[in-house]
Design a protein around this motif. Structure first.
Motif, PDB file in Angstrom:
ATOM      1  N   ARG A 167       0.814  -1.218   0.000  1.00 32.81           N
ATOM      2  CA  ARG A 167       0.000   0.000   0.000  1.00 32.81           C
ATOM      3  C   ARG A 167       0.846   1.266   0.000  1.00 32.81           C
ATOM      4  N   PHE A 168       2.016   1.208   0.609  1.00 32.68           N
ATOM      5  CA  PHE A 168       2.844   2.422   0.716  1.00 32.68           C
ATOM      6  C   PHE A 168       3.980   2.422  -0.294  1.00 32.68           C
ATOM      7  N   VAL A 169       4.581   1.246  -0.457  1.00 29.14           N
ATOM      8  CA  VAL A 169       5.679   1.112  -1.423  1.00 29.14           C
ATOM      9  C   VAL A 169       5.348  -0.084  -2.315  1.00 29.14           C
ATOM     10  N   PRO A 170       5.243   0.143  -3.621  1.00 23.02           N
ATOM     11  CA  PRO A 170       4.900  -0.985  -4.499  1.00 23.02           C
ATOM     12  C   PRO A 170       6.009  -2.024  -4.553  1.00 23.02           C
ATOM     13  N   GLN A 171       5.673  -3.201  -5.049  1.00 21.58           N
ATOM     14  CA  GLN A 171       6.658  -4.282  -5.122  1.00 21.58           C
ATOM     15  C   GLN A 171       7.814  -3.854  -6.027  1.00 21.58           C
ATOM     16  N   THR A 172       9.014  -4.002  -5.531  1.00 20.39           N
ATOM     17  CA  THR A 172      10.199  -3.607  -6.295  1.00 20.39           C
ATOM     18  C   THR A 172      11.399  -4.390  -5.749  1.00 20.39           C
ATOM     19  N   ASP A 173      12.616  -4.082  -6.212  1.00 25.76           N
ATOM     20  CA  ASP A 173      13.768  -4.810  -5.662  1.00 25.76           C
ATOM     21  C   ASP A 173      14.083  -4.292  -4.258  1.00 25.76           C
ATOM     22  N   SER A 174      14.906  -5.063  -3.534  1.00 22.10           N
ATOM     23  CA  SER A 174      15.086  -4.770  -2.104  1.00 22.10           C
ATOM     24  C   SER A 174      15.755  -3.413  -1.831  1.00 22.10           C
ATOM     25  N   ILE A 175      16.673  -2.987  -2.702  1.00 23.98           N
ATOM     26  CA  ILE A 175      17.350  -1.699  -2.481  1.00 23.98           C
ATOM     27  C   ILE A 175      16.358  -0.549  -2.708  1.00 23.98           C
ATOM     28  N   GLN A 176      15.623  -0.615  -3.822  1.00 23.86           N
ATOM     29  CA  GLN A 176      14.663   0.441  -4.126  1.00 23.86           C
ATOM     30  C   GLN A 176      13.576   0.506  -3.050  1.00 23.86           C
ATOM     31  N   ARG A 177      13.175  -0.672  -2.563  1.00 23.66           N
ATOM     32  CA  ARG A 177      12.151  -0.709  -1.509  1.00 23.66           C
ATOM     33  C   ARG A 177      12.641   0.042  -0.269  1.00 23.66           C
ATOM     34  N   HIS A 178      13.888  -0.209   0.102  1.00 22.68           N
ATOM     35  CA  HIS A 178      14.432   0.479   1.272  1.00 22.68           C
ATOM     36  C   HIS A 178      14.488   1.987   1.041  1.00 22.68           C
ATOM     37  N   LEU A 179      14.955   2.397  -0.140  1.00 22.31           N
ATOM     38  CA  LEU A 179      15.049   3.828  -0.436  1.00 22.31           C
ATOM     39  C   LEU A 179      13.667   4.488  -0.411  1.00 22.31           C
ATOM     40  N   SER A 180      12.660   3.772  -0.912  1.00 23.84           N
ATOM     41  CA  SER A 180      11.302   4.337  -0.939  1.00 23.84           C
ATOM     42  C   SER A 180      10.748   4.495   0.479  1.00 23.84           C
TER      43      SER A 180
END
Ligand code: ZN
Length: 266
Positions: A167-180
Motif C-alpha cells: 500500500r505504501f511502497v509498491p513491489q520492487t527490488d530490495s534496495i529500491q524498496r528500502h530507499l522508498s
C-alpha cells in the motif's frame, strides 16, 4: 495411597476460574473469535467464516485476495505454517465485536494456546491487508504467543508485515524498496525533524499509543529498518532468524549476527 489435599483442589479450581474469568473480561473479542462457530456467521470452510450480511461478490473478492496473499507469504516465508481462522465482517459494528477496534481494515489475534484469527473489515478485502495480517499470523505460529509478545519488537513485526503489503511502497527490488520507505519516513518526519528511535517503538504501547501521525511514522520507521536489514541479509534469512529465536536465541543477537555474517561473506 496419597490423596491430593482437598483445600489444594479448591485453590486450584478457584485459581483456574479466576484466570478464565479475567481472560474473558480482558479479551472478550478473543472469546468471540473462538466461539465463531456458534455465532450467526456462515462457515465457508473450517477456517473461514463470513458475516450473514456478506454479499456473494464480497465473498468472491475475499477468496481471490486470500489466494494472492497466500502467494506473497509463500515467497517470503516458504510454505505457510499458519492456519488462522478468517472472520470476514461486513460493517464496523461486527468488526469491533471480533477485533475490539474500529481502526484499520484488518487485525490478527493470537491466543497463548496457539490459535490465531484474522478479522477483516469490508475495506480489508484486498491482497495487501490480507497478506499483512497473514504475515503476523505466520510469525506468531512459528514462534508462539510467549516468544512473539516477549521477544519480537513491534517495529520488526509491523515492518516485516509491510514487506508483503504494497500500500505504501509498491513491489520492487530490495534496495529500491528500502530507499522508498526511507523517503516516506523523511516526508512524514518533516525532513527528519520528528524521528522515532527503534527502542521507543519496540513495545505495542510505544508503537500504537499516539496520534495518527505517530503511528504512521512508527510503521514507516519499522519498514525502513526491516527493508534495510533485508537488503543486507536477503529474504531467506527471515526464516533463519525466526528458527534461531524459536530455538531460544535472543532476537537482537540473531538480528545483528545475521547482518554481520552477510557483510563478511564475499
Ligand atoms: Zn500489522
Amino acid at each position: 495411597m496419597n490423596r491430593f489435599p482437598r483445600h489444594l483442589i479448591f485453590y486450584s479450581i478457584g485459581g483456574l476460574m479466576a484466570v478464565v474469568i479475567s481472560y474473558f473480561v480482558l479479551f472478550p473479542h478473543v472469546w468471540r473469535c473462538q466461539w465463531i462457530e456458534f455465532s450467526d456467521f456462515k462457515k465457508i470452510t473450517s477456517t473461514f467464516y463470513i458475516s450473514p450480511d456478506t454479499p456473494p461478490k464480497n465473498l468472491q473478492k475475499a477468496q481471490l485476495a486470500m489466494a494472492d496473499a497466500h502467494k506473497r507469504i509463500n515467497r517470503l516465508w516458504g510454505a505457510p505454517q499458519q492456519k488462522a481462522t478468517f472472520i470476514l465482517c461486513e460493517n464496523t459494528e461486527q468488526y469491533r465485536h471480533y477485533c475490539n477496534s474500529t481502526e484499520g481494515a484488518g487485525c490478527s489475534l493470537g491466543t497463548p494456546w496457539g490459535q490465531s484469527f484474522i478479522v477483516l473489515n469490508v475495506e480489508g478485502l484486498n491482497t495487501d491487508v490480507i497478506a499483512h495480517e497473514m504475515c503476523h499470523a505466520e510469525l506468531f505460529t512459528r514462534l508462539g504467543w510467549w516468544k512473539t509478545t516477549r521477544q519480537i519488537p513491534q517495529w520488526f513485526n509491523e515492518g516485516l508485515a509491510l514487506m508483503v503489503d504494497y500500500r505504501f511502497v509498491p513491489q520492487t527490488d530490495s534496495i529500491q524498496r528500502h530507499l522508498s520507505y526511507k523517503e516516506e519516513c523523511l516526508y512524514l518526519s518533516r525532513g527528519g525533524q520528528i524521528t522515532l528511535d527503534l527502542k521507543d517503538i519496540s513495545s505495542m504501547r510505544g508503537f500504537f499509543n499516539g496520534n495518527d501521525s505517530h503511528v504512521m511514522l512508527a510503521y514507516m520507521t519499522g519498514a525502513t529498518e526491516v527493508s534495510r536489514w533485508l537488503a543486507a541479509v536477503g529474504e531467506a534469512n527471515v526464516q533463519v532468524l525466526v528458527q534461531q529465536v524459536a530455538a531460544g536465541k535472543p532476537f537482537e543477537e540473531v538480528y545483528k549476527d545475521l547482518e554481520q555474517t552477510s557483510r563478511i561473506r564475499p
